[in-house]
Design a protein around this motif. Sequence first.
Motif, mmCIF file in Angstrom:
data_model
loop_
_atom_site.group_PDB
_atom_site.id
_atom_site.type_symbol
_atom_site.label_atom_id
_atom_site.label_comp_id
_atom_site.label_asym_id
_atom_site.label_seq_id
_atom_site.Cartn_x
_atom_site.Cartn_y
_atom_site.Cartn_z
ATOM 1 N N ASN A 140 -29.094 -9.187 -5.876
ATOM 2 C CA ASN A 140 -29.187 -10.453 -6.607
ATOM 3 C C ASN A 140 -28.782 -10.214 -8.052
ATOM 4 O O ASN A 140 -29.372 -9.389 -8.738
ATOM 5 C CB ASN A 140 -30.625 -10.992 -6.567
ATOM 6 C CG ASN A 140 -30.721 -12.402 -7.135
ATOM 7 O OD1 ASN A 140 -30.373 -13.366 -6.460
ATOM 8 N ND2 ASN A 140 -31.147 -12.520 -8.378
ATOM 9 N N GLU A 141 -27.759 -10.911 -8.475
ATOM 10 C CA GLU A 141 -27.319 -10.868 -9.879
ATOM 11 C C GLU A 141 -27.294 -9.450 -10.441
ATOM 12 O O GLU A 141 -28.088 -9.095 -11.321
ATOM 13 C CB GLU A 141 -28.201 -11.770 -10.742
ATOM 14 C CG GLU A 141 -28.064 -13.227 -10.399
ATOM 15 C CD GLU A 141 -28.717 -14.156 -11.429
ATOM 16 O OE1 GLU A 141 -29.616 -13.707 -12.144
ATOM 17 O OE2 GLU A 141 -28.314 -15.319 -11.507
ATOM 18 N N TYR A 142 -26.341 -8.668 -9.968
ATOM 19 C CA TYR A 142 -26.171 -7.320 -10.517
ATOM 20 C C TYR A 142 -26.106 -7.388 -12.033
ATOM 21 O O TYR A 142 -25.346 -8.176 -12.600
ATOM 22 C CB TYR A 142 -24.855 -6.712 -10.031
ATOM 23 C CG TYR A 142 -24.840 -6.281 -8.585
ATOM 24 C CD1 TYR A 142 -25.851 -5.481 -8.053
ATOM 25 C CD2 TYR A 142 -23.787 -6.654 -7.749
ATOM 26 C CE1 TYR A 142 -25.814 -5.064 -6.729
ATOM 27 C CE2 TYR A 142 -23.746 -6.237 -6.429
ATOM 28 C CZ TYR A 142 -24.764 -5.449 -5.919
ATOM 29 O OH TYR A 142 -24.731 -5.045 -4.619
ATOM 30 N N HIS A 240 -21.708 -12.100 -3.361
ATOM 31 C CA HIS A 240 -22.728 -11.683 -4.316
ATOM 32 C C HIS A 240 -22.856 -12.822 -5.318
ATOM 33 O O HIS A 240 -21.870 -13.488 -5.613
ATOM 34 C CB HIS A 240 -22.328 -10.383 -5.034
ATOM 35 C CG HIS A 240 -23.273 -10.038 -6.140
ATOM 36 N ND1 HIS A 240 -24.525 -9.575 -5.894
ATOM 37 C CD2 HIS A 240 -23.173 -10.171 -7.486
ATOM 38 C CE1 HIS A 240 -25.169 -9.415 -7.054
ATOM 39 N NE2 HIS A 240 -24.366 -9.772 -8.033
ATOM 40 N N ASN A 241 -24.057 -13.043 -5.837
ATOM 41 C CA ASN A 241 -24.226 -14.132 -6.812
ATOM 42 C C ASN A 241 -24.104 -13.586 -8.235
ATOM 43 O O ASN A 241 -24.987 -12.924 -8.738
ATOM 44 C CB ASN A 241 -25.548 -14.876 -6.592
ATOM 45 C CG ASN A 241 -26.775 -13.976 -6.628
ATOM 46 O OD1 ASN A 241 -26.688 -12.774 -6.362
ATOM 47 N ND2 ASN A 241 -27.910 -14.527 -6.970
ATOM 48 N N PHE A 242 -22.970 -13.885 -8.853
ATOM 49 C CA PHE A 242 -22.699 -13.446 -10.231
ATOM 50 C C PHE A 242 -23.388 -14.398 -11.221
ATOM 51 O O PHE A 242 -23.915 -15.429 -10.832
ATOM 52 C CB PHE A 242 -21.200 -13.445 -10.497
ATOM 53 C CG PHE A 242 -20.415 -12.463 -9.663
ATOM 54 C CD1 PHE A 242 -20.400 -11.112 -9.984
ATOM 55 C CD2 PHE A 242 -19.675 -12.891 -8.566
ATOM 56 C CE1 PHE A 242 -19.660 -10.206 -9.233
ATOM 57 C CE2 PHE A 242 -18.930 -11.989 -7.807
ATOM 58 C CZ PHE A 242 -18.927 -10.649 -8.140
ATOM 59 N N TYR A 349 -28.790 -25.151 -4.215
ATOM 60 C CA TYR A 349 -29.739 -25.341 -5.325
ATOM 61 C C TYR A 349 -30.767 -24.218 -5.357
ATOM 62 O O TYR A 349 -31.191 -23.712 -4.323
ATOM 63 C CB TYR A 349 -30.464 -26.682 -5.175
ATOM 64 C CG TYR A 349 -29.512 -27.847 -5.191
ATOM 65 C CD1 TYR A 349 -29.084 -28.401 -6.382
ATOM 66 C CD2 TYR A 349 -29.006 -28.368 -3.989
ATOM 67 C CE1 TYR A 349 -28.188 -29.463 -6.397
ATOM 68 C CE2 TYR A 349 -28.106 -29.424 -3.993
ATOM 69 C CZ TYR A 349 -27.695 -29.963 -5.196
ATOM 70 O OH TYR A 349 -26.799 -30.999 -5.207
ATOM 71 N N PHE A 350 -31.150 -23.871 -6.568
ATOM 72 C CA PHE A 350 -32.255 -22.929 -6.746
ATOM 73 C C PHE A 350 -33.420 -23.705 -7.317
ATOM 74 O O PHE A 350 -33.344 -24.138 -8.449
ATOM 75 C CB PHE A 350 -31.881 -21.799 -7.699
ATOM 76 C CG PHE A 350 -32.995 -20.804 -7.866
ATOM 77 C CD1 PHE A 350 -33.072 -19.702 -7.040
ATOM 78 C CD2 PHE A 350 -33.988 -20.988 -8.822
ATOM 79 C CE1 PHE A 350 -34.114 -18.795 -7.164
ATOM 80 C CE2 PHE A 350 -35.036 -20.084 -8.941
ATOM 81 C CZ PHE A 350 -35.098 -18.982 -8.107
ATOM 82 N N ARG A 351 -34.426 -23.908 -6.693
ATOM 83 C CA ARG A 351 -34.853 -23.479 -5.415
ATOM 84 C C ARG A 351 -35.400 -24.656 -4.635
ATOM 85 O O ARG A 351 -35.485 -25.753 -5.192
ATOM 86 C CB ARG A 351 -35.920 -22.403 -5.594
ATOM 87 C CG ARG A 351 -36.955 -22.849 -6.660
ATOM 88 C CD ARG A 351 -37.932 -21.788 -7.035
ATOM 89 N NE ARG A 351 -38.899 -21.618 -5.963
ATOM 90 C CZ ARG A 351 -39.576 -20.485 -5.756
ATOM 91 N NH1 ARG A 351 -39.426 -19.465 -6.566
ATOM 92 N NH2 ARG A 351 -40.433 -20.398 -4.799
HETATM 93 C C1 GAL Z 1 -31.364 -16.515 -11.503
HETATM 94 C C2 GAL Z 1 -31.957 -15.627 -10.427
HETATM 95 C C3 GAL Z 1 -33.053 -16.332 -9.663
HETATM 96 C C4 GAL Z 1 -33.993 -17.027 -10.602
HETATM 97 C C5 GAL Z 1 -33.217 -17.976 -11.460
HETATM 98 C C6 GAL Z 1 -34.065 -18.744 -12.429
HETATM 99 O O1 GAL Z 1 -30.833 -15.762 -12.531
HETATM 100 O O2 GAL Z 1 -30.979 -15.215 -9.530
HETATM 101 O O3 GAL Z 1 -33.755 -15.393 -8.885
HETATM 102 O O4 GAL Z 1 -34.636 -16.074 -11.383
HETATM 103 O O5 GAL Z 1 -32.275 -17.257 -12.202
HETATM 104 O O6 GAL Z 1 -33.288 -19.635 -13.185
#
Ligand code: GAL
Length: 643
Positions: A140-142, A240-242, A349-351
Amino acid sequence: MLGVCYYPEHWDEKIWADDARRMREMGISFVRIGEFAWSRLEPKRGAYDFGWLDRAMDVLGKAGLKIVLGTPTATPPKWLMDEHPDIAPVDEQGRARGFGSRRHYSFSSETYARESATIIEALAKRYGNHKALAGWQTDNEYGCHLTVLSWGLEDLKAFRNYLRKKYQTTDQLNEAWGNVFWSMELNSFDEVSLPNLTVTETNPAARLDFWRFQSDQVAAYDKMQCDIIRKHSPGRFITHNFMGFFNEFDHWKLGENLDLASWDSYPVGFTEQFPFSEVDHVTWAETAHPDIAAFHHDLYRGVGRGRFWVMEQMPGPVNWAPWNPVPKPGMIRLWTWEALAHGAEVVSYFRWRQAPFAQEQNHAGLNMAGLSELSVGGQEAQQVGQELKKLGDLPKSQQAPVAIVYDYEASWITRIQPQGRDFLYHELVFRWYEAVRRLGLDVDFVPPGHDLKGYKLVLVPSLPHVSDAALKVFEKATGVVLYGPRTGSKTRNFAIPQGLPPGPLRELISTRITQVSSLRPGVVEAVKGKVAGKAERWREYLETNAEVLAQFANKDAALIANANHHYLACWADENLLHATILLMSKKAKLKTYALPPHIRIRQRGEYSFAFNYGTKNWALPSKAKPILGKKSLEPQAIAIWRN
Ligand code: GAL
């Protein structure tokens, strides 16, 4: 085309099925899971517990969702860190970075590579052919939280090996780095130390090699993950999520491991972090600057060789920026459509649900904290789901007319020896991008050395080291090419080129650069000619046989043309930059628009899209008949029409 990041391990199993059903109902088809779940997958060494993930994948799959499974390596569990404290990354001051958040590993730790391989292999074997599995996300986000450069013993050992391979003999190393200076010469590779903790500045050549080395370590670690996954999970994509504005490793290189790129889009937070003026910060606080997300869509479409996702789209306020406002109503929908306009295959979308506990409890989700009730952002996502259903598949993206050459080493070089404190590579490229986008032109990002065929305009905001490969394609370019300051100013070994900058470009632009001057805030130089404005931050002194298009006050050349090749000898203020890009676009015979600062447009196949980031309506081009949205584009609204 919609997805969501979900953490089944955070919620009672009893609600999984309902969550999955509600996702489907709102038009979500992809769900990313698993990327931080190591302590639940392997609570103790070798004691795997896959039961819960088996059940979660089945529940999600049965609901019709396609799964992206993240490898859990961004969060090594406590038992592993206790067994092997040497996994921890070390900061530049020599302190180990501890357990209790995430990304607490060094890319050079051989132990960690082995441990990662074991858990990934177990996961890939178990789930690699799962019916619902669409693809994988590595880690996740190297590099997040500044974890690319690590300064420990493991790193030193690996760095020495890297140098041994690269230089063979210390004579060659001494020569390449210029170690005769300040008696830095070494007699053996075992004498190499890391370029930190010195009395004053470390050797820039050593520092650049260290950065290249660490960047390669990230790519190699990722490749290790990809190789295992491919072996056990044929036919599934790997991504991969950059991140946003993140230049710590070479994304072009790492991208070669992947089937598609993805990135995490938090435009409001990135706007907060960007060196905008106070006025701009206030103007764009609740919408983000109109180019922030788009810049990255275009960059990562390039990194993914045409294919990209937004893996994490902010769904409302986040928790990590200096200020975290609620985005203006309509923005979640706008950002989603904008990503699609720029060619995203999926916007995820997160999350799914805001977590009421732990570090990110103030971070919105599509559902409110701990509840199964859509948040404001969730409702907007739902609206996009309905709109997408009506519209059907979107056409394919085409090559843009404009290419911007983006180089990670340029960022390293200008940070290793800034020479002027505010010569910020990412800001420079962003400003050039903004200037092109204000003209309504679409942009592709390409790495140096990438084929430039078909591009009518090629922009090289700054490329300090011009490699042989880059030079070759510049020589062949038939479009209008514009190089910015510091291009050609360094050799591969971080030295001034023999015969002065722009080194290998000297002939192409018929110019050499005899002096450079960095300008503190408040010191500016007027530029006049076919374009006008001011030089700020940086100005160069040219000896040239090329045509002079604009001059500094003392009549020195500021902008020159040699056939289709142009050089801009300064950091241009907004007026000068916009005028220069407009002039280049005209020379390239591109059709341009004069868009107001808050409006952007973009083509995807035969569809045109417009986005309103501002406070005033904007009239669509007179012939446009919107298939979504209105002819008078309201604030935070979007419109789509057929060309
Ligand atoms: C990203 C990360 C997620 C979460 C998110 C919060 O950088 O991949 O796990 O932390 O930010 O905005």
